[in-house]
Structures are given as C-alpha cells and as structure tokens.
Motif scaffolding. Structure first.
Motif, PDB file in Angstrom:
ATOM      1  N   ALA A   1       0.834  -1.203   0.000  1.00  0.00           N
ATOM      2  CA  ALA A   1       0.000   0.000   0.000  1.00  0.00           C
ATOM      3  C   ALA A   1       0.870   1.256   0.000  1.00  0.00           C
ATOM      4  CB  ALA A   1      -0.936  -0.005   1.209  1.00  0.00           C
ATOM      5  N   LYS A   2       1.954   1.249   0.798  1.00  0.00           N
ATOM      6  CA  LYS A   2       2.861   2.401   0.830  1.00  0.00           C
ATOM      7  C   LYS A   2       3.533   2.606  -0.521  1.00  0.00           C
ATOM      8  CE  LYS A   2       3.952   2.187   5.745  1.00  0.00           C
ATOM      9  NZ  LYS A   2       4.983   1.870   6.744  1.00  0.00           N
ATOM     10  N   ARG A   3       3.920   1.522  -1.144  1.00  0.00           N
ATOM     11  CA  ARG A   3       4.582   1.611  -2.450  1.00  0.00           C
ATOM     12  C   ARG A   3       3.612   2.139  -3.506  1.00  0.00           C
ATOM     13  NH1 ARG A   3       8.283  -2.849  -5.533  1.00  0.00           N
ATOM     14  NH2 ARG A   3       8.598  -1.581  -7.388  1.00  0.00           N
ATOM     15  N   ALA A   4       2.379   1.640  -3.476  1.00  0.00           N
ATOM     16  CA  ALA A   4       1.371   2.106  -4.429  1.00  0.00           C
ATOM     17  C   ALA A   4       1.084   3.585  -4.215  1.00  0.00           C
ATOM     18  CB  ALA A   4       0.112   1.280  -4.292  1.00  0.00           C
ATOM     19  N   GLU A   5       1.029   4.014  -2.955  1.00  0.00           N
ATOM     20  CA  GLU A   5       0.792   5.416  -2.637  1.00  0.00           C
ATOM     21  C   GLU A   5       1.938   6.283  -3.119  1.00  0.00           C
ATOM     22  OE1 GLU A   5       0.660   8.090   1.380  1.00  0.00           O
ATOM     23  OE2 GLU A   5      -0.515   6.217   1.403  1.00  0.00           O
ATOM     24  N   LYS A   6       3.149   5.799  -2.905  1.00  0.00           N
ATOM     25  CA  LYS A   6       4.348   6.528  -3.334  1.00  0.00           C
ATOM     26  C   LYS A   6       4.388   6.660  -4.859  1.00  0.00           C
ATOM     27  CE  LYS A   6       9.380   6.400  -2.887  1.00  0.00           C
ATOM     28  NZ  LYS A   6      10.532   5.624  -2.364  1.00  0.00           N
ATOM     29  N   GLU A   7       4.058   5.574  -5.556  1.00  0.00           N
ATOM     30  CA  GLU A   7       4.043   5.608  -7.026  1.00  0.00           C
ATOM     31  C   GLU A   7       2.966   6.528  -7.554  1.00  0.00           C
ATOM     32  OE1 GLU A   7       3.796   1.578  -8.433  1.00  0.00           O
ATOM     33  OE2 GLU A   7       5.857   1.120  -7.815  1.00  0.00           O
ATOM     34  N   SER A   8       1.811   6.556  -6.894  1.00  0.00           N
ATOM     35  CA  SER A   8       0.737   7.459  -7.353  1.00  0.00           C
ATOM     36  C   SER A   8       1.102   8.914  -7.094  1.00  0.00           C
ATOM     37  CB  SER A   8      -0.577   7.094  -6.683  1.00  0.00           C
ATOM     38  OG  SER A   8      -0.546   7.393  -5.302  1.00  0.00           O
ATOM     39  N   ASN A   9       1.849   9.187  -6.026  1.00  0.00           N
ATOM     40  CA  ASN A   9       2.284  10.562  -5.744  1.00  0.00           C
ATOM     41  C   ASN A   9       3.352  11.026  -6.736  1.00  0.00           C
ATOM     42  OD1 ASN A   9       0.580  10.801  -3.570  1.00  0.00           O
ATOM     43  ND2 ASN A   9       2.126  10.277  -2.047  1.00  0.00           N
ATOM     44  N   THR A  10       4.273  10.150  -7.141  1.00  0.00           N
ATOM     45  CA  THR A  10       5.316  10.524  -8.098  1.00  0.00           C
ATOM     46  C   THR A  10       4.747  10.622  -9.504  1.00  0.00           C
ATOM     47  OG1 THR A  10       5.992   8.209  -8.334  1.00  0.00           O
ATOM     48  CG2 THR A  10       7.220   9.567  -6.755  1.00  0.00           C
ATOM     49  N   ALA A  11       3.693   9.876  -9.805  1.00  0.00           N
ATOM     50  CA  ALA A  11       3.085   9.926 -11.138  1.00  0.00           C
ATOM     51  C   ALA A  11       2.271  11.194 -11.320  1.00  0.00           C
ATOM     52  CB  ALA A  11       2.214   8.707 -11.376  1.00  0.00           C
ATOM     53  N   ALA A  12       1.793  11.753 -10.228  1.00  0.00           N
ATOM     54  CA  ALA A  12       0.938  12.957 -10.298  1.00  0.00           C
ATOM     55  C   ALA A  12       1.739  14.173 -10.348  1.00  0.00           C
ATOM     56  CB  ALA A  12       0.060  13.045  -9.060  1.00  0.00           C
TER      57      ALA A  12
END
Length: 156
Positions: free
Chosen positions: A145-156
């Motif tokens: 979940a943390k990794r997915a959150e981190k990836e969504s923040n860097t993609a935005a």
C-alpha cells in the motif's frame, strides 16, 4: 522439491532420534530410575542396547515423517485445512504403530491420552504459525500500500 523433501527428512530423522532419546531419558529421570526402553522391547530385541538402537531408529522415523510431511505446506493449490490434515495424518500414521510396537502406549487409555496431547500440541503450533503468517501478510500488504501510494504521488 524431492531434494528439499529428502533433506528435511534426513534432518527430521536425526531430530527424531535426539528427541526420542531425550524424552526417554527425561521419563527415566522423573520416574526415579529404570531403563530407557520398555521391558517388552528389551525382551523382544534380546537386550537393552539392541532395544535402544531399535527405539532410536523408530523415533527417527517419526521425525522423518514429520519433517518430510512439511512438504505438504508447499502445495499452493491445496487449502490450509487439507494441508494440515494431510501432515497430521502422516505423523499419526507413523507414530501410532511405533508407539504401540515400542510399548509406549500399552493400553487404549494411554494411546488416547498421547493422541490427545499430540492433537493439542499440533493445534497450538498451528495457531502460532497462523498468527505469524497473518502478521507477515499484514506487513506485506502495508508495504504494498505504501509503495502504491508513493508511485501514485510521483506519477501525479
């Protein structure tokens, strides 16, 4: 998988010998003396040394079966109940004849008590392992979940 199973089985055989003799030694210590093997086994084998050797070998077979049976836990397509029941079934299939043959459980009440103790012990270990696995899965899910959150923040 066969190589891993045979390695586990060999280690289990050695552990079975050690644990079987340790239990026999502890029983002699707490009973105030006596032999490490039953009188019936000694009479059948012709002496205490031969009986101890047979008891060690058969104790090793119990360890062999228990550790080799751990391979069931790698069967991904099986349910946990099926895996556990199969592993326990293998252990009982080896233990019961050995216990009867070596006169560890000379009568039915003894056999039932020992079987009950084995079932309770197996259930306790299973519950501990389930708790450990549950915690590990939770940690992995949190990391994911943390990794997915981190990836969504860097993609935005």
């Amino acid at each position: 998988m066969l190589k891993i199973t045979l390695k586990r089985a060999g280690i289990g055989f050695l552990l079975g010998i050690a644990v079987g003799n340790l239990i026999a030694f502890i029983c002699v210590m707490f009973s105030g003396g006596g032999a490490l093997v039953s009188e019936k086994t000694m009479a059948m084998c012709g002496g205490e040394a031969e009986a101890l050797l047979l008891q060690s070998f058969l104790s090793g077979l119990i360890g062999f079966a228990g550790c080799a049976g751990m391979t069931f836990y790698e069967m991904e397509e099986w349910s946990l109940l099926r895996i556990m029941a199969s592993h326990l079934g293998v252990i009982f299939a080896v233990f019961l004849p050995v216990a009867y043959f070596l006169d560890w459980t000379p009568e039915l009440p003894d056999l039932l008590i020992v079987s009950g103790m084995m079932l309770v012990s197996y259930f306790i270990v299973w519950r501990i392992m389930c708790a450990i696995y549950k915690r590990q899965v939770k940690e992995l899910n949190d990391l994911q979940a943390k990794r997915a959150e981190k990836e969504s923040n860097t993609a935005a």
